[in-house]
Design a protein around this motif. Structure first.
Motif, mmCIF file in Angstrom:
data_model
loop_
_atom_site.group_PDB
_atom_site.id
_atom_site.type_symbol
_atom_site.label_atom_id
_atom_site.label_comp_id
_atom_site.label_asym_id
_atom_site.label_seq_id
_atom_site.Cartn_x
_atom_site.Cartn_y
_atom_site.Cartn_z
ATOM 1 N N GLN A 35 1.269 -1.337 0.453
ATOM 2 C CA GLN A 35 -0.025 -0.102 -0.429
ATOM 3 C C GLN A 35 0.941 1.410 0.183
ATOM 4 N N THR A 36 0.809 2.154 -0.667
ATOM 5 C CA THR A 36 1.498 3.113 -1.333
ATOM 6 C C THR A 36 1.090 4.232 -0.337
ATOM 7 N N CYS A 37 1.851 5.034 0.827
ATOM 8 C CA CYS A 37 1.850 5.981 1.720
ATOM 9 C C CYS A 37 2.374 6.967 0.979
ATOM 10 N N ALA A 38 2.216 8.850 0.844
ATOM 11 C CA ALA A 38 2.952 10.061 0.377
ATOM 12 C C ALA A 38 3.356 10.152 2.277
ATOM 13 N N LEU A 39 4.636 10.233 2.389
ATOM 14 C CA LEU A 39 4.751 11.235 3.631
ATOM 15 C C LEU A 39 5.065 12.598 3.528
ATOM 16 N N PRO A 40 3.934 13.095 4.341
ATOM 17 C CA PRO A 40 3.463 14.654 3.952
ATOM 18 C C PRO A 40 3.874 15.876 4.085
ATOM 19 N N ILE A 41 5.794 15.610 4.949
ATOM 20 C CA ILE A 41 6.518 16.722 4.917
ATOM 21 C C ILE A 41 7.545 16.381 4.113
ATOM 22 N N LEU A 42 8.074 15.413 3.521
ATOM 23 C CA LEU A 42 8.317 15.429 2.048
ATOM 24 C C LEU A 42 8.171 15.434 0.720
ATOM 25 N N THR A 43 8.692 16.153 0.053
ATOM 26 C CA THR A 43 8.514 16.378 -1.334
ATOM 27 C C THR A 43 7.753 15.245 -2.372
ATOM 28 N N VAL A 44 7.220 16.063 -3.032
ATOM 29 C CA VAL A 44 7.043 14.840 -3.689
ATOM 30 C C VAL A 44 8.115 14.461 -4.415
ATOM 31 N N MET A 45 8.933 14.864 -5.272
ATOM 32 C CA MET A 45 10.423 14.516 -5.802
ATOM 33 C C MET A 45 10.519 13.275 -4.718
ATOM 34 N N GLU A 46 10.941 13.898 -3.470
ATOM 35 C CA GLU A 46 11.818 12.916 -2.411
ATOM 36 C C GLU A 46 11.109 11.967 -2.486
ATOM 37 N N THR A 89 7.310 20.582 -4.278
ATOM 38 C CA THR A 89 6.357 20.947 -3.136
ATOM 39 C C THR A 89 5.974 20.130 -2.349
ATOM 40 N N PRO A 90 5.814 19.602 -0.689
ATOM 41 C CA PRO A 90 6.057 19.150 0.098
ATOM 42 C C PRO A 90 5.177 18.240 -0.313
ATOM 43 N N ALA A 91 4.241 17.040 -0.031
ATOM 44 C CA ALA A 91 3.338 16.259 -0.057
ATOM 45 C C ALA A 91 2.202 16.680 0.420
ATOM 46 N N GLY A 92 2.447 17.195 1.756
ATOM 47 C CA GLY A 92 1.249 17.347 2.341
ATOM 48 C C GLY A 92 0.232 18.598 1.999
ATOM 49 N N GLN A 93 1.002 19.871 1.613
ATOM 50 C CA GLN A 93 0.225 20.958 0.870
ATOM 51 C C GLN A 93 -0.734 20.524 -0.856
ATOM 52 N N LEU A 94 -0.956 19.253 -1.125
ATOM 53 C CA LEU A 94 -1.042 18.910 -2.301
ATOM 54 C C LEU A 94 -2.966 18.184 -2.717
ATOM 55 N N SER A 95 -3.248 19.919 -2.840
ATOM 56 C CA SER A 95 -5.060 19.064 -2.955
ATOM 57 C C SER A 95 -4.681 17.728 -2.874
ATOM 58 N N GLN A 96 -6.357 17.158 -3.064
ATOM 59 C CA GLN A 96 -6.808 15.613 -2.995
ATOM 60 C C GLN A 96 -6.402 14.904 -4.461
ATOM 61 N N GLY A 97 -6.447 15.644 -5.325
ATOM 62 C CA GLY A 97 -6.500 15.204 -6.540
ATOM 63 C C GLY A 97 -5.061 14.917 -6.927
#
Length: 163
Positions: A35-46, A89-97
């Protein structure tokens, strides 16, 4: 909700999907896999680079700098998902989409044969839903990627029922 009895299984590649009949009559399922999970404090690239590193088995490389390993692969996956404009952009700042696109990118970093998407458009606007399902269509068509989608939204279900 109680899981209840297993009423069926499907094995696709190395993944098993278990279908349950719960005591309250509601069907449920479970998948063995990742299951994938993005870490909100890391950037999209990270976030995506970490998944690429895991797939390349270089997470413990003592002789290379993390930001110099797997960069081409990371950019390729971000490009597939339309996320190259958000690399810092940090993952936590992204829109839901965009969060869902990031999760797709993380999953694609592992070069799967089957992509299982559970309610991929939950919480999205109609515009984000359309964009996400167009991305799923493109991944299916261009990469030949098998995609299994579960969802309850009727307006998306009719479009995706071809494979």
């Amino acid at each position: 909700m109680s899981r209840g009895n297993v009423v069926g299984t499907i094995v696709v590649y190395d993944y098993t999907v278990f279908f349950f009949q719960a005591e309250d009559g509601i069907r449920d399922y479970d998948v063995t896999g990742v299951q994938t999970c993005a870490l909100p404090i890391l950037t999209v690239m990270e976030n995506v680079r970490s998944a690429v590193h895991a797939h390349m088995d270089v997470t413990l490389n003592m002789f290379g700098k993390a930001n110099q390993i797997g960069t081409d692969e990371t950019i390729h996956v971000l490009d597939l998902c339309g996320m190259t404009g958000n690399v810092d952009t940090p993952a936590g700042q992204l829109s839901q989409g965009d969060k869902k696109k990031l999760e797709l990118a993380i999953a694609l970093a592992g070069q799967p044969k089957l992509l299982f998407l559970d309610e991929p458009t939950a919480g999205m606007s109609r515009e984000e839903t359309q964009e996400t399902m167009e991305l799923v269509d493109r991944l299916n068509r261009d990469l030949g990627l098998s995609v299994l989608v579960t969802r309850s939204e009727e307006h998306t279900s009719a479009r995706q029922s071809r494979r």
